[in-house]
Scaffold this motif. Structure first.
Motif, mmCIF file in Angstrom:
data_model
loop_
_atom_site.group_PDB
_atom_site.id
_atom_site.type_symbol
_atom_site.label_atom_id
_atom_site.label_comp_id
_atom_site.label_asym_id
_atom_site.label_seq_id
_atom_site.Cartn_x
_atom_site.Cartn_y
_atom_site.Cartn_z
ATOM 1 N N GLU A 88 48.414 86.263 34.508
ATOM 2 C CA GLU A 88 48.101 84.961 35.170
ATOM 3 C C GLU A 88 47.180 85.242 36.338
ATOM 4 O OE1 GLU A 88 50.220 80.764 36.286
ATOM 5 O OE2 GLU A 88 51.586 82.566 35.855
ATOM 6 N N GLN A 89 47.322 86.105 37.004
ATOM 7 C CA GLN A 89 46.679 86.342 38.142
ATOM 8 C C GLN A 89 45.155 86.800 37.746
ATOM 9 O OE1 GLN A 89 48.527 89.198 40.338
ATOM 10 N NE2 GLN A 89 49.834 87.679 41.446
ATOM 11 N N GLU A 90 45.002 87.612 36.686
ATOM 12 C CA GLU A 90 43.639 87.968 36.232
ATOM 13 C C GLU A 90 43.022 86.998 35.304
ATOM 14 O OE1 GLU A 90 41.965 90.970 36.549
ATOM 15 O OE2 GLU A 90 43.639 91.522 38.007
ATOM 16 N N ASP A 91 43.639 86.328 34.430
ATOM 17 C CA ASP A 91 43.001 85.233 33.788
ATOM 18 C C ASP A 91 44.020 84.185 33.342
ATOM 19 O OD1 ASP A 91 41.551 83.753 31.794
ATOM 20 O OD2 ASP A 91 40.847 85.536 30.562
ATOM 21 N N GLU A 92 43.564 83.273 33.816
ATOM 22 C CA GLU A 92 44.857 81.973 33.483
ATOM 23 C C GLU A 92 44.592 81.507 32.146
ATOM 24 O OE1 GLU A 92 45.917 77.364 35.066
ATOM 25 O OE2 GLU A 92 44.750 79.028 36.749
ATOM 26 N N GLU A 93 43.551 81.549 31.316
ATOM 27 C CA GLU A 93 43.518 81.211 30.057
ATOM 28 C C GLU A 93 44.277 82.106 29.125
ATOM 29 O OE1 GLU A 93 39.476 80.524 28.597
ATOM 30 O OE2 GLU A 93 39.072 79.389 30.120
ATOM 31 N N ALA A 94 44.111 83.475 29.358
ATOM 32 C CA ALA A 94 44.917 84.462 28.434
ATOM 33 C C ALA A 94 46.487 83.878 28.833
ATOM 34 C CB ALA A 94 44.888 85.826 29.041
ATOM 35 N N ARG A 95 46.855 83.677 30.099
ATOM 36 C CA ARG A 95 48.345 83.327 30.101
ATOM 37 C C ARG A 95 48.582 82.191 29.354
ATOM 38 N NH1 ARG A 95 52.992 82.509 30.060
ATOM 39 N NH2 ARG A 95 54.378 82.767 31.798
ATOM 40 N N GLU A 96 47.651 80.961 29.296
ATOM 41 C CA GLU A 96 47.933 80.030 28.399
ATOM 42 C C GLU A 96 48.077 80.447 26.778
ATOM 43 O OE1 GLU A 96 45.278 77.093 29.443
ATOM 44 O OE2 GLU A 96 45.614 76.915 31.610
ATOM 45 N N TRP A 97 47.354 81.408 26.440
ATOM 46 C CA TRP A 97 47.154 81.797 25.113
ATOM 47 C C TRP A 97 48.644 82.288 24.781
ATOM 48 C CZ3 TRP A 97 48.034 86.136 22.224
ATOM 49 C CH2 TRP A 97 47.732 85.951 20.961
ATOM 50 N N PHE A 98 49.133 83.299 25.599
ATOM 51 C CA PHE A 98 50.293 83.886 25.370
ATOM 52 C C PHE A 98 51.584 82.976 25.456
ATOM 53 C CE2 PHE A 98 48.015 87.814 27.093
ATOM 54 C CZ PHE A 98 48.624 88.693 26.146
ATOM 55 N N ASN A 99 51.565 81.968 26.031
ATOM 56 C CA ASN A 99 52.439 80.714 26.119
ATOM 57 C C ASN A 99 52.493 79.742 25.103
ATOM 58 O OD1 ASN A 99 55.182 80.412 26.930
ATOM 59 N ND2 ASN A 99 54.659 79.306 28.659
ATOM 60 N N HIS A 100 51.556 79.950 24.213
ATOM 61 C CA HIS A 100 51.051 78.819 23.158
ATOM 62 C C HIS A 100 52.426 78.247 22.619
ATOM 63 C CE1 HIS A 100 49.346 76.748 19.791
ATOM 64 N NE2 HIS A 100 48.235 76.518 20.526
ATOM 65 N N SER A 101 52.566 76.908 22.296
ATOM 66 C CA SER A 101 53.765 76.248 21.849
ATOM 67 C C SER A 101 54.094 76.883 20.274
ATOM 68 C CB SER A 101 53.539 74.733 21.754
ATOM 69 O OG SER A 101 52.417 74.420 20.791
ATOM 70 N N GLU A 102 53.029 77.280 19.861
ATOM 71 C CA GLU A 102 53.543 77.924 18.378
ATOM 72 C C GLU A 102 53.759 79.502 18.360
ATOM 73 O OE1 GLU A 102 50.056 77.723 15.565
ATOM 74 O OE2 GLU A 102 49.919 75.679 16.178
ATOM 75 N N ARG A 103 53.651 80.127 19.226
ATOM 76 C CA ARG A 103 54.102 81.481 19.707
ATOM 77 C C ARG A 103 54.436 81.649 21.323
ATOM 78 N NH1 ARG A 103 48.861 81.026 19.100
ATOM 79 N NH2 ARG A 103 47.482 81.548 20.968
ATOM 80 N N PRO A 104 55.554 81.200 21.712
ATOM 81 C CA PRO A 104 56.271 81.393 22.930
ATOM 82 C C PRO A 104 56.510 82.564 23.438
ATOM 83 C CG PRO A 104 57.861 80.074 21.749
ATOM 84 C CD PRO A 104 56.615 80.237 20.945
ATOM 85 N N PHE A 105 56.126 83.062 24.634
ATOM 86 C CA PHE A 105 56.636 84.432 24.981
ATOM 87 C C PHE A 105 57.862 84.941 24.835
ATOM 88 C CE2 PHE A 105 57.380 87.522 28.399
ATOM 89 C CZ PHE A 105 56.553 88.346 28.072
ATOM 90 N N GLU A 106 58.844 83.963 24.975
ATOM 91 C CA GLU A 106 60.192 84.292 25.024
ATOM 92 C C GLU A 106 60.620 84.632 23.508
ATOM 93 O OE1 GLU A 106 59.019 81.310 26.388
ATOM 94 O OE2 GLU A 106 59.204 82.023 28.309
#
Length: 68
Positions: free
Chosen positions: A5-23
Protein backbone atom coordinates in the motif's frame (compact mmCIF):
# COMPACT_ATOMS: atom_id res chain seq x y z
CA UNK A 1 0.12 -5.66 2.52
CA UNK A 2 0.95 -2.40 4.27
CA UNK A 3 4.26 -2.27 2.41
CA UNK A 4 2.47 -2.73 -0.91
CA UNK A 5 0.00 0.00 0.00
CA UNK A 6 2.87 2.37 0.73
CA UNK A 7 4.47 1.58 -2.63
CA UNK A 8 1.37 1.60 -4.83
CA UNK A 9 -2.17 2.18 -3.62
CA UNK A 10 -3.68 0.83 -6.86
CA UNK A 11 -1.83 -2.44 -6.38
CA UNK A 12 -3.29 -2.76 -2.88
CA UNK A 13 -6.78 -2.16 -4.27
CA UNK A 14 -6.20 -4.82 -6.94
CA UNK A 15 -5.21 -7.34 -4.26
CA UNK A 16 -8.34 -6.62 -2.23
CA UNK A 17 -10.81 -6.75 -5.12
CA UNK A 18 -14.29 -7.96 -4.15
CA UNK A 19 -13.95 -11.00 -6.45
CA UNK A 20 -10.65 -12.03 -4.91
CA UNK A 21 -10.39 -10.75 -1.33
CA UNK A 22 -6.96 -11.14 0.23
CA UNK A 23 -8.35 -13.11 3.16
CA UNK A 24 -9.61 -15.93 0.93
CA UNK A 25 -6.50 -16.50 -1.17
CA UNK A 26 -5.49 -20.11 -1.56
CA UNK A 27 -3.15 -21.87 -3.89
CA UNK A 28 -6.15 -23.52 -5.54
CA UNK A 29 -7.29 -20.16 -6.94
CA UNK A 30 -4.01 -19.49 -8.75
CA UNK A 31 -3.19 -20.56 -12.27
CA UNK A 32 -1.66 -24.02 -12.69
CA UNK A 33 0.45 -22.87 -15.64
CA UNK A 34 4.06 -22.64 -14.57
CA UNK A 35 6.25 -19.77 -15.59
CA UNK A 36 9.49 -21.61 -14.97
CA UNK A 37 10.75 -25.16 -14.77
CA UNK A 38 11.75 -25.07 -11.10
CA UNK A 39 9.20 -27.74 -10.14
CA UNK A 40 10.45 -30.06 -12.87
CA UNK A 41 14.06 -29.37 -11.93
CA UNK A 42 13.36 -30.09 -8.25
CA UNK A 43 11.54 -33.28 -9.20
CA UNK A 44 14.47 -34.43 -11.34
CA UNK A 45 16.99 -33.67 -8.61
CA UNK A 46 14.91 -35.55 -6.04
CA UNK A 47 14.65 -38.55 -8.35
CA UNK A 48 18.39 -38.48 -9.08
CA UNK A 49 19.17 -38.33 -5.38
CA UNK A 50 16.86 -41.32 -4.82
CA UNK A 51 18.54 -43.47 -7.48
CA UNK A 52 22.14 -42.41 -6.84
CA UNK A 53 23.11 -45.85 -5.54
CA UNK A 54 21.44 -47.63 -8.47
CA UNK A 55 22.07 -45.47 -11.51
CA UNK A 56 25.30 -47.17 -12.59
CA UNK A 57 23.74 -50.63 -12.55
CA UNK A 58 22.29 -52.32 -15.64
CA UNK A 59 18.84 -50.91 -16.44
CA UNK A 60 16.81 -53.97 -15.40
CA UNK A 61 18.65 -54.25 -12.09
CA UNK A 62 18.25 -50.50 -11.51
CA UNK A 63 14.50 -50.66 -12.15
CA UNK A 64 14.13 -53.65 -9.83
CA UNK A 65 16.00 -51.79 -7.07
CA UNK A 66 13.89 -48.65 -7.55
CA UNK A 67 10.69 -50.72 -7.47
CA UNK A 68 11.54 -51.96 -3.96
Amino acid sequence: MKEIEQEDEEAREWFNHSERPFESWTRALFSTNTRCDMLLNNLCESFNRYIIDFKYKPIIMMLEMIKK
